[in-house]
Design an enzyme around this catalytic site. Structure first.
Site, PDB file in Angstrom:
ATOM      1  N   SER A  91       0.832  -1.263  -0.111  1.00  0.00           N
ATOM      2  CA  SER A  91       0.029  -0.179  -0.027  1.00  0.00           C
ATOM      3  C   SER A  91       0.682   1.105  -0.014  1.00  0.00           C
ATOM      4  CB  SER A  91      -0.918   0.113   1.132  1.00  0.00           C
ATOM      5  OG  SER A  91      -1.605   1.263   1.228  1.00  0.00           O
ATOM      6  N   TYR A 101      -2.352  -1.152   9.683  1.00  0.00           N
ATOM      7  CA  TYR A 101      -2.485  -1.510   8.330  1.00  0.00           C
ATOM      8  C   TYR A 101      -1.011  -1.274   7.642  1.00  0.00           C
ATOM      9  CZ  TYR A 101      -4.050  -1.881   3.613  1.00  0.00           C
ATOM     10  OH  TYR A 101      -4.060  -2.314   2.122  1.00  0.00           O
TER      11      TYR A 101
END
Length: 254
Positions: free
Chosen positions: A146, A159
């Site tokens: 990400s 995350y």
């Protein structure tokens, strides 16, 4: 002597980015195996689309957070591939399956962290480990990370941190698998308009505009911006790309 098609396994391939990756990879003449967590109907639709493109495809149910299910999944997939291709092996593994967690550090619970850890790191690690004997030498692994490992946004501490761990793991895998000519790379998407995280990027106009304003190319990402890059990493043309983090974000926050 008849040569078989290459085969790619994409986890979480029934929707969003995983679906786009599966279709883009099939366009390269590669057969596809996808996994889905719960929506068999959506997975079957992706399989049908790939079949109409002239490539073989099949979907298997898999909870990538449940390590105890990995042996039976690998056995089921290998048995199917052996029957269809006289070989249980695949050529490419794309670790894509995942869920979002938006919670500040002050509010994150141990249960939340465990859930995301199991999906985004532990599951990736051990599914890859189980599949290594079934990945052909000269193949490749693509791990999906990400933009949040580079760009810090409050609420994504767990995350983003776990995706950073996957990026580091990928470099170690590249080193350890080099003797088998298996390349391991990371794709790090920027903000993409999908249903991921409840459609946060796609459906929240204020957030969508905010991301577009800090992106050099002037908009948020779309699934079509990602799938083709992953597909490229599943081709011989990309053989010399190894142990790399490739951010695909349109120049977000540069």
């Amino acid at each position: 002597m008849e040569t078989r098609n290459k085969i790619a396994l994409i986890t979480g391939g029934s929707r969003g980015l995983g679906k786009n990756m599966a279709l883009a990879i099939a366009k390269k003449g590669i057969d596809v195996v996808i996994t889905y967590h719960a929506n068999k109907e959506a997975a079957d639709e992706v399989v049908e689309q790939i079949l109409t493109m002239g490539q073989n495809a099949i979907a298997f149910q898999l909870d990538t957070s449940n390590m105890k299910s990995f042996d039976s999944f690998v056995s089921e997939m290998a048995t199917h591939l052996e029957k269809e291709n006289n070989s249980p092996n695949i050529d490419y593994l794309i670790n894509n399956a995942g869920t979002a967690l938006y919670a500040p550090v002050t509010d994150t619970t141990e249960e939340q962290m465990d859930a995301v850890f199991n999906i985004h790191y532990k599951g990736v690690f051990f599914l890859t480990q189980k599949l290594l004997p079934f990945i052909n030498d000269g193949g490749g692994i693509v791990n999906i990370s990400s933009g949040l490992t580079r760009l810090v946004m409050p609420g994504s501490a767990v995350y983003g941190s776990l995706k950073s761990a996957v990026e580091t793991l990928s470099r170690y895998l590249a080193k350890e698998l080099g003797s088998r000519r298996i390349r391991v790379n990371v794709i790090a998407p920027g903000a993409i308009a999908t249903d991921f995280g409840g459609g946060r990027v796609r459906d929240n106009k204020e957030f969508n505009d905010q991301v577009a304003n800090i992106t050099a190319l002037g908009r948020v990402g779309l699934p079509d911006d990602i799938g083709g890059v992953v597909a490229f990493l599943c081709t011989a043309e990309s053989f010399w790309i190894n142990a790399q983090r490739i951010e695909v974000s349109g120049g977000q926050a540069i």
